[in-house]
Design a protein around this motif. Structure first.
Motif, mmCIF file in Angstrom:
data_model
loop_
_atom_site.group_PDB
_atom_site.id
_atom_site.type_symbol
_atom_site.label_atom_id
_atom_site.label_comp_id
_atom_site.label_asym_id
_atom_site.label_seq_id
_atom_site.Cartn_x
_atom_site.Cartn_y
_atom_site.Cartn_z
ATOM 1 N N GLY A 270 0.795 -1.214 0.000
ATOM 2 C CA GLY A 270 0.000 0.000 0.000
ATOM 3 C C GLY A 270 0.828 1.265 0.000
ATOM 4 N N ARG A 271 2.128 1.125 0.137
ATOM 5 C CA ARG A 271 3.010 2.298 0.191
ATOM 6 C C ARG A 271 4.349 1.914 -0.433
ATOM 7 N NH1 ARG A 271 3.916 6.072 5.517
ATOM 8 N NH2 ARG A 271 5.736 7.214 4.827
ATOM 9 N N SER A 272 4.383 1.956 -1.741
ATOM 10 C CA SER A 272 5.571 1.524 -2.465
ATOM 11 C C SER A 272 5.632 2.221 -3.815
ATOM 12 C CB SER A 272 5.537 0.002 -2.674
ATOM 13 O OG SER A 272 4.526 -0.345 -3.616
ATOM 14 N N ALA A 273 6.718 1.994 -4.533
ATOM 15 C CA ALA A 273 6.850 2.553 -5.876
ATOM 16 C C ALA A 273 5.754 2.037 -6.796
ATOM 17 C CB ALA A 273 8.229 2.211 -6.440
ATOM 18 N N LEU A 274 5.335 0.785 -6.590
ATOM 19 C CA LEU A 274 4.245 0.220 -7.390
ATOM 20 C C LEU A 274 2.965 1.025 -7.211
ATOM 21 C CD1 LEU A 274 4.853 -3.560 -6.650
ATOM 22 C CD2 LEU A 274 5.081 -2.472 -8.881
ATOM 23 N N ASP A 275 2.652 1.355 -5.970
ATOM 24 C CA ASP A 275 1.424 2.093 -5.681
ATOM 25 C C ASP A 275 1.496 3.511 -6.242
ATOM 26 O OD1 ASP A 275 0.009 0.111 -3.775
ATOM 27 O OD2 ASP A 275 2.034 0.270 -2.969
ATOM 28 N N THR A 276 2.666 4.135 -6.148
ATOM 29 C CA THR A 276 2.829 5.484 -6.689
ATOM 30 C C THR A 276 2.612 5.498 -8.194
ATOM 31 O OG1 THR A 276 4.401 6.054 -4.933
ATOM 32 C CG2 THR A 276 4.428 7.415 -6.916
ATOM 33 N N LEU A 277 3.189 4.522 -8.883
ATOM 34 C CA LEU A 277 3.017 4.455 -10.336
ATOM 35 C C LEU A 277 1.571 4.153 -10.707
ATOM 36 C CD1 LEU A 277 6.246 2.501 -11.309
ATOM 37 C CD2 LEU A 277 5.738 4.890 -11.826
ATOM 38 N N ALA A 278 0.921 3.298 -9.938
ATOM 39 C CA ALA A 278 -0.461 2.945 -10.251
ATOM 40 C C ALA A 278 -1.406 4.131 -10.077
ATOM 41 C CB ALA A 278 -0.911 1.783 -9.370
ATOM 42 N N LYS A 279 -1.032 5.067 -9.222
ATOM 43 C CA LYS A 279 -1.863 6.260 -9.047
ATOM 44 C C LYS A 279 -1.796 7.167 -10.271
ATOM 45 C CE LYS A 279 -1.019 6.578 -4.055
ATOM 46 N NZ LYS A 279 -0.366 7.403 -3.006
#
Length: 355
Positions: A185-194
């Protein structure tokens, strides 16, 4: 006594049931809440503070005793339940610009309450930013602290303030200097998905050669290990083994998403230039942080020594959690994971984010 009758032996005293250990988390944000959930599962009594009535209800649903304490307002210590009853105290409230540490501003009252309570252990969550710029050198806990940014200076001042506060108390006290915090919920993956535009500050951080980071589960490991140590005052760096540059981490995260969900990222995040004064607030801070003391003295074996396995496991969990169509799965993920850090209040959120 009746002649010839031996007196009955006295009944042994009934041992009272041991009271559960009681953790008070000042600032139940991303880290504080994660630690609380793990301790509750281990049978601890856990209390915590948050910034609103809505978050208070969320914490209570987890089984915590919760109190509202807003560092930006003139909250009183009386509003914090369990401050005197707690056996363990975890401080995860960052200093506030222009205010400093809001609890240390209540120094005398705070010292009086804690000094006459049940406190055995105290831990302040700080940041590796206190070391400042070290020219890429390997930095351990004995390295000279030289904070440059205003937030780092306030962190270091808070470190000294908490250690001074408990100087005359018979308890174990720790400072944990954390790298950038990440996890589900708090990672580079989540940032990119936003697919949100990067700020100028975030964009400039991508040019750094080294970025210290740590998974939230390993922060819990460090906290738990420190509880078994009886020492007066100790500082530990809590970081992983791989101070990879932020750009490298995001490139790897992007490759994972493009492989599994090629339609999830529609375009590269641009730069939001609304931060007109960013040049004044970006401070060079190149350093590699050593975690040798964490491993040697606390015996911590990192669950997540590098970002690669973590990001892989996160994206695997995305695929496993839903049997919906790809389109619905993307939408579900954006609701659940991209908002996953929504429970992160400003308490505990001012370490290096999106590491």
């Amino acid at each position: 006594m009746i002649p010839g009758v031996a007196p009955k032996p006295a009944a042994p005293p009934v041992a009272s049931a041991p009271q559960p250990r009681h953790m008070l988390v000042l600032g139940a944000g991303f880290v504080g809440r994660s630690v609380s959930e793990r301790l509750l599962a281990q049978g601890w009594k856990v209390s915590g503070t948050c910034t609103s009535a809505a978050k208070k209800r969320e914490l209570e649903m987890l089984g915590m005793n919760a109190s509202v304490f807003d560092a930006t307002e003139k909250s009183k210590l009386e509003n914090i339940q369990s401050l005197q009853q707690a056996t363990h105290l975890l401080i995860s409230i960052p200093p506030v610009p222009g205010v400093g540490d809001p609890l240390l501003n209540l120094n005398e009252d705070l010292k009086g309450i804690l000094g006459h309570g049940n406190l055995e252990w105290l831990c302040y969550l700080s940041s590796t930013s206190v070391y400042g710029d070290c020219g890429g050198a390997l930095v351990d806990e004995d390295h000279t602290v030289n904070p440059k940014s205003e937030s780092a200076k306030l962190r270091h001042k808070a470190e000294k303030g908490w250690l001074n506060l408990v100087d005359d108390m018979d308890l174990s006290a720790f400072i944990l200097r954390l790298g950038g915090i990440y996890g589900p919920g708090r990672s580079a993956l989540d940032t990119l998905a936003k697919s949100k535009s990067l700020s100028q500050r975030q964009k400039l951080r991508e040019s750094k050669h080294y970025t210290a980071r740590v998974h939230v589960a390993d922060i819990y490991q460090a906290i738990l290990a420190s509880m078994s140590q009886r020492c007066a005052r100790k500082i530990f760096n809590v970081v992983d083994d791989d101070p990879a540059p932020r750009a490298e981490v995001f490139a790897f995260a992007r490759s994972l998403i493009e492989m599994r969900y090629p339609d999830l990222i529609t375009e590269s995040p641009g730069v939001n230039s609304t931060e007109s004064d960013f040049e004044e607030r970006i401070v060079p801070a190149e350093k590699r942080i050593s975690n040798a003391r964490l491993k040697k003295e606390l015996g911590v074996k990192l669950l997540h020594p590098t970002y690669r396995s973590v990001l892989q496991s996160i994206i695997d969990s995305w695929q496993a959690e839903s049997q919906l169509s790809d389109r619905n799965r993307y939408g579900l993920r954006k609701n659940k994971y991209c908002g996953g850090s929504g429970d992160v209040s400003h308490y505990g959120s001012q370490h290096s984010q999106e590491a």
